[in-house]
Write an enzyme that holds these catalytic residues in place. Sequence first.
Site, PDB file in Angstrom:
ATOM      1  N   LYS A 161       4.589   0.232   0.750  1.00 39.60           N
ATOM      2  CA  LYS A 161       4.817   1.317   0.036  1.00 39.60           C
ATOM      3  C   LYS A 161       6.178   2.340   0.651  1.00 39.60           C
ATOM      4  CE  LYS A 161       1.988   4.901   2.033  1.00 39.60           C
ATOM      5  NZ  LYS A 161       2.859   6.187   2.471  1.00 39.60           N
ATOM      6  N   HIS A 209       4.494  -6.120  13.797  1.00 39.36           N
ATOM      7  CA  HIS A 209       6.168  -6.390  13.566  1.00 39.36           C
ATOM      8  C   HIS A 209       6.785  -6.538  15.129  1.00 39.36           C
ATOM      9  CE1 HIS A 209       5.225  -5.985   9.275  1.00 39.36           C
ATOM     10  NE2 HIS A 209       6.472  -6.666   9.151  1.00 39.36           N
TER      11      HIS A 209
END
Lengths: 301, 195
Positions: free
Chosen positions: B104, B38
Amino acid sequence: MKHLVEAFTELIRRASTDLPRDVCERIRRGYEEEKPGSNARAALEIILRNIEDARSTSAPICQDTGTNTWYVGVPERTPTEPIRKAIARATVAATKRCYLRPNTMDPVTGVNSGDNLGIGHPVIHFRTRNRPGIQADLLLKGGGCENVSAQYSLPDERLGAGRNLAGVRAVVLHAIHRAQGRGCAPGIVGIAIGGDRAQGLAAAKEQLLRLMPDVNTDHVLGEMENDVVAAANRLGIGPMGFGGRTTLLGAKATRLHRLPASFFVSVAYMCWACRRASVTIAGKRNIRFSQIAESARRYHR
Amino acid sequence: MARREMRTPTDEATVRALRVGDEVAVTGTIITARDTAHKYMVDMRPAFLRPILQGAAIYHCGPIMRKERKGWSVVAAGPTTSAREEPYQADVIQRYRVRVVIGKGGMGPKTLDACRRHGAVYLHAVGGAAVTLAGYVKKVTDVLKLEEFGAPEAFWILEVEGFPTVVTMDAHGGSLHAEVEARSHMALDRLLGRS
């Protein structure tokens, strides 16, 4: 040496792939309590399937195989260096066999050592035991739940928590609330009241070795353990934070003497995958594996 | 709450049809990307990823992979905590037209806003269910940046079939995480006698 390495490698395999029965039992109970058709129940169903899949294929329950913390009991005057070496070799072997993910990174260079050995890793705590043979308890605790573990200093005015048991309860429930589903709920909390900061977090983590049905024989702590579980399960956070009745599977508390000036409460949050395994090695042909940790027994106080 | 199937890569109309609480089985390509990936996507803006990420599903996951004689197999591949990608995710959604983020623990307001504005959803996979979830991976198509990032952090391009998830953040500003947080906060206040 060879039999030690083999036994420890097998211990890592068991810890990583075979969730203790007492934890499975609590998860199953949670599944039955969640509403049919709910996201919570669907999540627990996948978790239960995963536990079976991991056991039957001997694959890690979770890809984050965590910080490996060893609690090793040895008879007095036993040299500990060969045991350290055997644990290191077993760690490398278990990584090669994919029971552990390469999980140790240098925080300065960002380089992954690739074999789970590193500065401070694996973590090994030695203690003496007054019986023959080496006894080892292994705990694998992943990063997601470690990140939501917490430590409080009482009084905490913001939370309205004073230096008493009501204050302890308030901050423990605060930690569980703040974690939401991020620690992979339903979780288990180890609680240490008192000690200094380092002692507190270490003792809280060690509580996670205790079996789920084990309630502290100290009346006050035992009552607190039951109360924390009941209260946490009224928060409505539920499995994965999807909402539901099953937020906490268990709470295990201990206490340490503190300084007059300090009152720490340490909370070790463990995900549902509370991976622990134990072994007693009393000779090359006398190796017994178990799911009951020996080092946890001294914590009833 | 509904049960739905989704093929990835996908388009805006498909993700806009989803609502918080929907159970979604994903079939198609998913691309793992976690912390290093990222930061790399935002800082370096690599052009070669554009066609790969157009309409794609990103999976926050650092899998355990086994090198086979030919290619790779997945040993364990559950989701990792998404909150760490909060500083980057909105940018990644906007810049690369990513439509689906799987992870999650949920994400924050910046990502939720990006989902609403650009048409994307957050799908929650079951944390820790690494072996069962690996079973839905039918093929490891490719891996990018393996040498540079290491196995957990690399971009693994996976083909999945019926991968089970729940919509917890939709393209209409709905967030199950915000709802549960608010409700449980009220419950906490009651338990502590503060309300």
